[in-house]
Enzyme design. Sequence first.
Site, PDB file in Angstrom:
ATOM      1  N   SER A 131       0.334  -1.423  -0.358  1.00  0.00           N
ATOM      2  CA  SER A 131      -0.138   0.504  -0.195  1.00  0.00           C
ATOM      3  C   SER A 131       0.462   1.701  -0.646  1.00  0.00           C
ATOM      4  CB  SER A 131      -0.974  -0.158   0.901  1.00  0.00           C
ATOM      5  OG  SER A 131      -1.428   1.972   1.177  1.00  0.00           O
ATOM      6  N   TYR A 154      -2.209   5.679  -5.015  1.00  0.00           N
ATOM      7  CA  TYR A 154      -3.590   6.719  -4.274  1.00  0.00           C
ATOM      8  C   TYR A 154      -3.107   7.543  -5.217  1.00  0.00           C
ATOM      9  CZ  TYR A 154      -5.792   4.381  -0.222  1.00  0.00           C
ATOM     10  OH  TYR A 154      -6.341   3.387   0.589  1.00  0.00           O
ATOM     11  N   THR A 180      -6.388   2.852  -6.786  1.00  0.00           N
ATOM     12  CA  THR A 180      -6.995   2.361  -6.341  1.00  0.00           C
ATOM     13  C   THR A 180      -8.069   3.809  -6.203  1.00  0.00           C
ATOM     14  OG1 THR A 180      -5.995   1.558  -4.076  1.00  0.00           O
ATOM     15  CG2 THR A 180      -8.575   2.862  -3.763  1.00  0.00           C
ATOM     16  N   LYS A 277      -8.388  -0.631  -8.792  1.00  0.00           N
ATOM     17  CA  LYS A 277      -9.329  -1.240  -7.754  1.00  0.00           C
ATOM     18  C   LYS A 277     -10.047  -0.610  -6.948  1.00  0.00           C
ATOM     19  CE  LYS A 277      -7.079  -3.232  -3.155  1.00  0.00           C
ATOM     20  NZ  LYS A 277      -8.369  -2.170  -2.153  1.00  0.00           N
ATOM     21  N   HIS A 301     -13.330  -2.024  -1.191  1.00  0.00           N
ATOM     22  CA  HIS A 301     -13.100  -2.048  -0.195  1.00  0.00           C
ATOM     23  C   HIS A 301     -12.638  -2.720   0.855  1.00  0.00           C
ATOM     24  CE1 HIS A 301      -9.472   1.393  -0.394  1.00  0.00           C
ATOM     25  NE2 HIS A 301      -9.542   1.290   1.344  1.00  0.00           N
TER      26      HIS A 301
HETATM   27  C1  LIG Z   1      -6.472  -2.585   7.630  1.00  0.00           C
HETATM   28  C2  LIG Z   1      -7.721  -2.237   6.103  1.00  0.00           C
HETATM   29  C3  LIG Z   1      -6.005  -1.131   5.874  1.00  0.00           C
HETATM   30  C4  LIG Z   1      -6.236  -1.210   4.100  1.00  0.00           C
HETATM   31  N1  LIG Z   1      -5.617  -0.179   3.371  1.00  0.00           N
HETATM   32  C5  LIG Z   1      -5.882   0.000   1.913  1.00  0.00           C
HETATM   33  C6  LIG Z   1      -4.929   0.843   1.431  1.00  0.00           C
HETATM   34  O1  LIG Z   1      -4.343   1.194   2.352  1.00  0.00           O
HETATM   35  N2  LIG Z   1      -5.238   0.746  -0.250  1.00  0.00           N
HETATM   36  C7  LIG Z   1      -6.661   0.277  -0.826  1.00  0.00           C
HETATM   37  O2  LIG Z   1      -6.440   0.586  -1.689  1.00  0.00           O
HETATM   38  N3  LIG Z   1      -7.197  -0.515   0.102  1.00  0.00           N
HETATM   39  C8  LIG Z   1      -6.877  -0.957   0.717  1.00  0.00           C
HETATM   40  N4  LIG Z   1      -7.863  -1.687   2.100  1.00  0.00           N
HETATM   41  C9  LIG Z   1      -8.302  -2.470   0.830  1.00  0.00           C
HETATM   42  C10 LIG Z   1      -7.785  -3.946   1.085  1.00  0.00           C
HETATM   43  O3  LIG Z   1      -6.627  -3.908  -0.053  1.00  0.00           O
HETATM   44  C11 LIG Z   1      -9.185  -4.511   0.368  1.00  0.00           C
HETATM   45  O4  LIG Z   1      -9.529  -4.466  -0.943  1.00  0.00           O
HETATM   46  C12 LIG Z   1      -9.855  -5.673   1.565  1.00  0.00           C
HETATM   47  O5  LIG Z   1      -8.829  -5.519   2.907  1.00  0.00           O
HETATM   48  C13 LIG Z   1     -10.419  -6.934   0.523  1.00  0.00           C
HETATM   49  O6  LIG Z   1     -11.791  -7.108   1.815  1.00  0.00           O
HETATM   50  P1  LIG Z   1     -11.387  -8.015   2.665  1.00  0.00           P
HETATM   51  O7  LIG Z   1     -10.776  -8.107   3.849  1.00  0.00           O
HETATM   52  O8  LIG Z   1     -12.512  -9.133   2.855  1.00  0.00           O
HETATM   53  O9  LIG Z   1     -10.614  -9.779   1.949  1.00  0.00           O
HETATM   54  C14 LIG Z   1      -7.621  -2.012   3.618  1.00  0.00           C
HETATM   55  C15 LIG Z   1      -8.062  -2.744   4.261  1.00  0.00           C
HETATM   56  C16 LIG Z   1      -8.156  -3.267   5.978  1.00  0.00           C
HETATM   57  C17 LIG Z   1      -8.622  -4.091   6.561  1.00  0.00           C
END
Ligand SMILES: Cc1cc2nc3c(=O)[nH]c(=O)nc-3n(C[C@H](O)[C@H](O)[C@H](O)COP(=O)(O)O)c2cc1C
Length: 404
Positions: A131, A154, A180, A277, A301
């Site tokens: 990330s 981002y 994203t 994404k 997300h």
């Molecule tokens: C704690 C956390 C932080 C996340 N940070 C980002 C991020 O920095 N950038 C991003 O594109 N998605 C982020 N996401 C989304 C994840 O990339 C992903 O889309 C999502 O966790 C998928 O769902 P799942 O947790 O059910 O597998 C984050 C998700 C979580 C749980």
Amino acid sequence: MNPWETFRSVVRFRRFETDPVTRRLRTAVTVDDLRRVARRRLPRGVFDYIDGGAEDERSLARNAAAFAELEFRPNVLRDVSAIDGSTTLLGRHISMPLVLAPTGYTRLTHSEGELSVARAAERAGIPYSLSTMSTRSIEEVAAVSAGPKWFQVYTWKDRGLVRELVERSAVAGYEALWLTVDTAVLGRRERDTRRGFSVPPRIGLGTIVDGIVHPAWTVDFLTHEPLTFANVGHLPEPADGGDMGRGAYVMQNFDQRLSWADVEWLQSVWSGPIVLKGIQTVADAVRAVDAGVQGIGLSNHGGRQLDDAPTPIELVEPVAQVVQGRAQIICDGGVRRGSDIVKAIALGATACSIGRPYLYAMGAAGERGVDHLLEFYRDGLARTMALTGRTTIPEIDRDLVRWR
Ligand SMILES: Cc1cc2nc3c(=O)[nH]c(=O)nc-3n(C[C@H](O)[C@H](O)[C@H](O)COP(=O)(O)O)c2cc1C
């Protein structure tokens, strides 16, 4: 009859396991089990930050629940003695159709953070995504993992900074970018608001009490270098102080004017594949293909942005029908078993991605937890393929599943 003999014939005592991590993992046989262990070991604020979703958390709940609406139509009496779960994603051969999605602040779960997750992904032969908001830098992760790596972008108002990160990723050998597109503003994560949770955790009475009752996490946190936004550590320090202030500055500078023209801009500064994404409609998927991206990340997300957003697994088939193979589809959100991966592929996805599951694994048992988790997905994928009569990924066809 001797009751003692009868008793002895059925009683088996397991050898006492002296290694606490092995002991913990032995009983963690599902993602939900890992989640429970993480919940016990992490301070509540940290756990809720990972586990929570936006508003009423309906997107979050539906992402996983929707997989239960699909059932298999297995074929029997096929030779399934050799199962091959490998596939090709964005031109790269990978050992199974799974990608580790980008998550910010991974070091909150364990001091090693992104380094552990990237190493585990390399061992498993699947891509790891770093990330922008990571707590280890692009270069630090590249130094510990030679496996396939993607960087997540981002788009901020400061395009110079975005460009710099993209160029650093290229130099460090990252193979693809996620852009994203579902974060024009941040979703309302009400668990965090309620707890007054901040990154890094700020010390108040509640935090002290939370720390005392979660000593393993607290010792790990306090005996390692402070959390930083590793990729933007070179920015000038903002007036409100500290490196996390810098992160807050970055977060506040998401560019709300982000548009399709920026996809074109990103293509002009990056020559590898790009995955959007956060695509949530068929119309936007068509637009993405027309814009020439190689991947469509069907994602809300993980339910952390818009509540009552479309559920990714429900979008796979309609999107696959219009995309017609012109881009690869990644189903992101709620994937909790190897069988979920098979379902997504049957509907037309090339791969799935996961976020929370590996964070739970880190919180439960660090790097070994992530190895354990990835083995669980691999095992589930292979078993489901065997039980449904499919020996290779291309054999997983639309006939294999139906909506209940
Ligand atoms: C704690 C956390 C932080 C996340 N940070 C980002 C991020 O920095 N950038 C991003 O594109 N998605 C982020 N996401 C989304 C994840 O990339 C992903 O889309 C999502 O966790 C998928 O769902 P799942 O947790 O059910 O597998 C984050 C998700 C979580 C749980």
